[in-house]
Design a protein around this motif. Structure first.
Motif, PDB file in Angstrom:
ATOM      1  N   VAL A  69       0.847  -1.195   0.000  1.00 10.65           N
ATOM      2  CA  VAL A  69       0.000   0.000   0.000  1.00 10.65           C
ATOM      3  C   VAL A  69       0.882   1.244   0.000  1.00 10.65           C
ATOM      4  N   PHE A  70       0.482   2.252  -0.773  1.00 14.96           N
ATOM      5  CA  PHE A  70       1.074   3.583  -0.685  1.00 14.96           C
ATOM      6  C   PHE A  70       0.138   4.489   0.113  1.00 14.96           C
ATOM      7  N   PRO A 209      -0.685  -5.558   7.126  1.00 16.65           N
ATOM      8  CA  PRO A 209      -1.454  -6.782   7.372  1.00 16.65           C
ATOM      9  C   PRO A 209      -2.797  -6.702   6.653  1.00 16.65           C
ATOM     10  N   ARG A 210      -3.218  -7.820   6.101  1.00 15.13           N
ATOM     11  CA  ARG A 210      -4.443  -7.794   5.305  1.00 15.13           C
ATOM     12  C   ARG A 210      -5.630  -7.256   6.091  1.00 15.13           C
ATOM     13  N   HIS A 211      -5.770  -7.625   7.353  1.00 13.73           N
ATOM     14  CA  HIS A 211      -6.959  -7.187   8.099  1.00 13.73           C
ATOM     15  C   HIS A 211      -6.980  -5.670   8.279  1.00 13.73           C
ATOM     16  N   GLU A 215      -9.953  -3.228   6.551  1.00 13.32           N
ATOM     17  CA  GLU A 215     -10.723  -2.273   7.359  1.00 13.32           C
ATOM     18  C   GLU A 215     -10.752  -0.897   6.697  1.00 13.32           C
ATOM     19  N   ARG A 216      -9.586  -0.458   6.211  1.00 18.08           N
ATOM     20  CA  ARG A 216      -9.523   0.854   5.572  1.00 18.08           C
ATOM     21  C   ARG A 216     -10.267   0.863   4.240  1.00 18.08           C
ATOM     22  N   VAL A 217     -10.152  -0.203   3.471  1.00 13.05           N
ATOM     23  CA  VAL A 217     -10.855  -0.268   2.193  1.00 13.05           C
ATOM     24  C   VAL A 217     -12.357  -0.167   2.403  1.00 13.05           C
ATOM     25  N   ARG A 218     -12.894  -0.913   3.345  1.00  6.97           N
ATOM     26  CA  ARG A 218     -14.342  -0.893   3.577  1.00  6.97           C
ATOM     27  C   ARG A 218     -14.822   0.492   3.982  1.00  6.97           C
TER      28      ARG A 218
END
Length: 248
Positions: A69-70, A209-211, A215-218
């Motif tokens: 991620v950037f 970390p994927r989780h 969380e941020r994407v949602r």
């Protein structure tokens, strides 16, 4: 956790399984099957999932852990490169050459890569996303010549990067830097870079970390941003302006 990827239902709006259920080996493989229809692709990206497969394979859907991620205020350019930018006459635009950018990403040779995952079907699908106002290209021009660029998907205030290319040295760096600067000014905090890559890490990409990423994407995909082309909104940016970005 299942030891096999989930098989997607044939309906284009069929839900994906939660990305948290993706396999560890191969890292991030979540599901197989379905198609590249507009509803399915948008559902995938909203859930932090992306397609990645070769010609002759069924669609494969991924959500790796960690995720690259950037932060849009965290991209870094080498001091020497920033000095060269001060003299650059290149310009950066958006959505004026989408088909050319995706074709360059598909066909330009890359070290250690045999063939491309950006198949004709993939190009057609992302062309449909572009016409729907969700897929965008960032283009770097030397006069009328396209010398670099990238494309990706925008949903809400989240940008999911897909691929980039350079026809001249520095072309892709300028594209990602211009995108990061512009998105930061718009209040968009993140660019998904998908899978770890030494070049992207050198530009300031972070392993999340994927989780945390999910969380941020949602949160970000829920913002009511306009769904439309970016040509006017992005404007015509001088590459020399990027010389003011933070360096190494």
């Amino acid at each position: 956790m299942s030891q096999r990827p989930f098989l997607l239902a044939p309906e284009p709006d069929a839900p994906f399984p939660p990305a948290e259920l993706a396999l560890r080996q191969p890292d991030g493989l979540l599901a197989v099957g379905g198609d590249l229809s507009l509803p399915r692709l948008l559902n995938a990206y909203r859930g932090g999932i992306f397609p990645w497969f070769s010609e002759g394979q069924p669609p494969l859907w991924w959500s790796p852990d960690p995720r690259l991620v950037f932060r849009t205020d965290g991209l870094r350019l080498a001091s020497r490169f920033r000095r060269s930018l001060r003299r650059s006459t290149w310009r950066v635009r958006a959505d004026t050459a989408f088909e050319a950018v995706i074709a360059e990403c598909a066909t330009r040779p890359r070290p250690g890569q045999d063939g491309t995952w950006i198949t004709p079907a993939m190009q057609e699908a992302y062309g449909a996303l572009h016409r729907a106002g969700h897929a965008h290209s960032i283009e770097v021009f030397d006069g009328a010549r396209l010398v670099g660029g990238l494309y990706g998907i925008a949903i809400g205030r989240m940008f999911f990067g897909e691929s980039m290319f350079s026809a001249e040295s520095g072309g892709s760096k300028i594209a990602i830097a211009a995108l990061a600067l512009t998105l930061h000014e718009w209040g968009w905090p993140l660019i998904d870079a998908q899978v770890e890559n030494p070049h992207l890490l050198s530009l300031g990409a972070e392993r999340w970390p994927r989780h945390v990423f999910l969380e941020r994407v949602r949160e970000l995909v829920a913002f009511p941003e306009p769904v439309a082309g970016w040509t006017t909104r992005f404007g015509d940016l001088a590459a020399s302006r990027l010389a003011r970005l933070p360096g190494d």
